[in-house]
Design a protein around this motif. Structure first.
Motif, PDB file in Angstrom:
ATOM      1  N   LEU A 258       0.815  -1.209   0.000  1.00  0.00           N
ATOM      2  CA  LEU A 258       0.000   0.000   0.000  1.00  0.00           C
ATOM      3  C   LEU A 258       0.851   1.262   0.000  1.00  0.00           C
ATOM      4  CD1 LEU A 258      -2.865  -1.048   2.448  1.00  0.00           C
ATOM      5  CD2 LEU A 258      -2.773  -1.214  -0.041  1.00  0.00           C
TER       6      LEU A 258
ATOM      7  N   ARG B 168      -4.450   2.617  -3.068  1.00  0.00           N
ATOM      8  CA  ARG B 168      -4.907   1.358  -2.487  1.00  0.00           C
ATOM      9  C   ARG B 168      -5.817   0.515  -3.379  1.00  0.00           C
ATOM     10  NH1 ARG B 168      -5.852   2.002   4.002  1.00  0.00           N
ATOM     11  NH2 ARG B 168      -3.856   3.026   4.483  1.00  0.00           N
TER      12      ARG B 168
ATOM     13  N   LEU C 265     -10.864  -1.021   2.778  1.00  0.00           N
ATOM     14  CA  LEU C 265      -9.468  -0.772   2.423  1.00  0.00           C
ATOM     15  C   LEU C 265      -9.168   0.721   2.372  1.00  0.00           C
ATOM     16  CD1 LEU C 265      -6.806  -2.151   1.546  1.00  0.00           C
ATOM     17  CD2 LEU C 265      -7.602  -1.972  -0.820  1.00  0.00           C
ATOM     18  N   ARG C 266     -10.116   1.515   1.903  1.00  0.00           N
ATOM     19  CA  ARG C 266      -9.909   2.956   1.824  1.00  0.00           C
ATOM     20  C   ARG C 266     -10.011   3.628   3.199  1.00  0.00           C
ATOM     21  NH1 ARG C 266     -10.201   5.715  -3.014  1.00  0.00           N
ATOM     22  NH2 ARG C 266      -9.673   7.473  -1.674  1.00  0.00           N
TER      23      ARG C 266
ATOM     24  N   ASP D 287      -6.733   1.502   8.144  1.00  0.00           N
ATOM     25  CA  ASP D 287      -5.309   1.243   7.937  1.00  0.00           C
ATOM     26  C   ASP D 287      -5.036  -0.240   7.901  1.00  0.00           C
ATOM     27  OD1 ASP D 287      -4.722   3.917   7.852  1.00  0.00           O
ATOM     28  OD2 ASP D 287      -4.306   4.061  10.012  1.00  0.00           O
ATOM     29  N   ALA D 288      -3.920  -0.595   7.265  1.00  0.00           N
ATOM     30  CA  ALA D 288      -3.528  -1.992   7.195  1.00  0.00           C
ATOM     31  C   ALA D 288      -2.966  -2.463   8.520  1.00  0.00           C
ATOM     32  CB  ALA D 288      -2.485  -2.185   6.102  1.00  0.00           C
TER      33      ALA D 288
END
Length: 288
Positions: free
Chosen positions: A126, A132, A283-284, A287-288
């Motif tokens: 990312l 993303r 995903l938008r 956070d990962a």
């Protein structure tokens, strides 16, 4: 002397110890495009050992049961139940392996995204693609194409092998028979969408065990639960279940009360698309 020191310092900065001049780098970073992200995801997919194992397992299931089921059918033909003989579908006997192959393809779809979350590699991915969403779309496109490339020849081979065995009792069907080619190619399309559905659930839940459980629950457990409901409820609900509408495209003889093969498959694709869109929203926003 001041000038000499300055010039000497400048020479030291712009040259290597061997005296070779060093020129400032003029290379500019390449723009992130969807095509480059797709190429990156293809590199990831083919470098994973789980890709080869899962696809090999799917092919073994498809071809193995295409030999086993028709062989057992021929060995025990004719059946004692006349209704079984009347409703016999040679195409479905050749495609029996699809129901095990979907396990391998669906799990691989989940692992394709949850593996990155488990290792933390998703952060690097990312960071390279700040917007993303191209990452998710690229994973879906690459995995769908790879699945099609593997499964289309596999199901065609399974059909031909199975029919050659059934020919011993004159039970075979041909690709030119009504609905047969659609059922055979539909099996490959069904497996492809199952894989994309697994990918979407993996991206949405970000947990391997949770996503695999959700996938199996939707495809296998939910239909069983629905059967325990009163008939007035179970029949209309079962008509629109993901497994029911998805598998309809693989059936040569369709149920008049059910959705048409392509209408049902379109709805199945819609289910997968909704899961992917929910995954895209998360995903938008997260956070990962």
């Amino acid at each position: 002397m001041s000038t000499a020191i300055t010039n000497s310092s400048s020479d030291a900065t712009d040259s290597t110890p061997g005296g070779t001049p060093v020129r400032p780098s003029t290379a500019t970073p390449k723009k992130v495009t969807q095509a480059r992200v797709v190429l990156s995801e293809w590199t990831k997919l083919r470098s994973l050992r789980s890709t080869g194992f899962s696809m090999l397992a799917a092919v073994v299931f498809i071809l193995g049961l295409a030999v086993l089921v028709p062989s057992v059918t021929v060995a025990h033909w004719p059946p004692h139940d006349a209704r079984e003989a009347a409703g016999f579908d040679p195409t479905s006997r050749s495609l029996a392996g699809i129901f095990l192959a979907q396990l391998a393809v669906g799990v691989l779809g989940v692992l394709l995204i949850t593996g990155e979350y488990a290792t933390g590699m998703i952060r690097a991915t990312l960071a390279a693609v700040p917007s993303r969403l191209p990452v998710l779309w690229a994973k879906a496109v690459v995995f769908a194409l790879v699945t099609l490339v593997v499964t289309v020849p596999s199901v065609l081979a399974a059909f031909l092998v199975g029919q050659s065995i059934l020919k011993g009792k004159n039970l075979q069907a041909g690709l030119g028979d009504p609905g047969v080619l659609r059922a055979v190619l539909g099996a490959a399309l069904y497996l492809t969408v199952v894989g994309v559905l697994g990918l979407g659930l993996g991206a949405l839940l970000r947990n391997t065990a949770g996503a695999i459980s959700a996938l199996f629950g939707v495809l296998f457990v939910l239909p069983i639960i629905v059967r325990f409901l009163p008939t007035s409820w179970s029949d209309p609900i079962d008509t629109y279940l993901p497994s029911t509408v998805g598998e309809g495209v693989m059936h040569v003889h369709t149920d008049p009360a059910a959705l048409g093969p392509w209408a049902g498959f379109g709805l199945f694709c819609g289910y997968a698309a909704v899961v992917l869109l929910l995954a895209a929203v998360r995903l938008r926003r997260r956070d990962a």
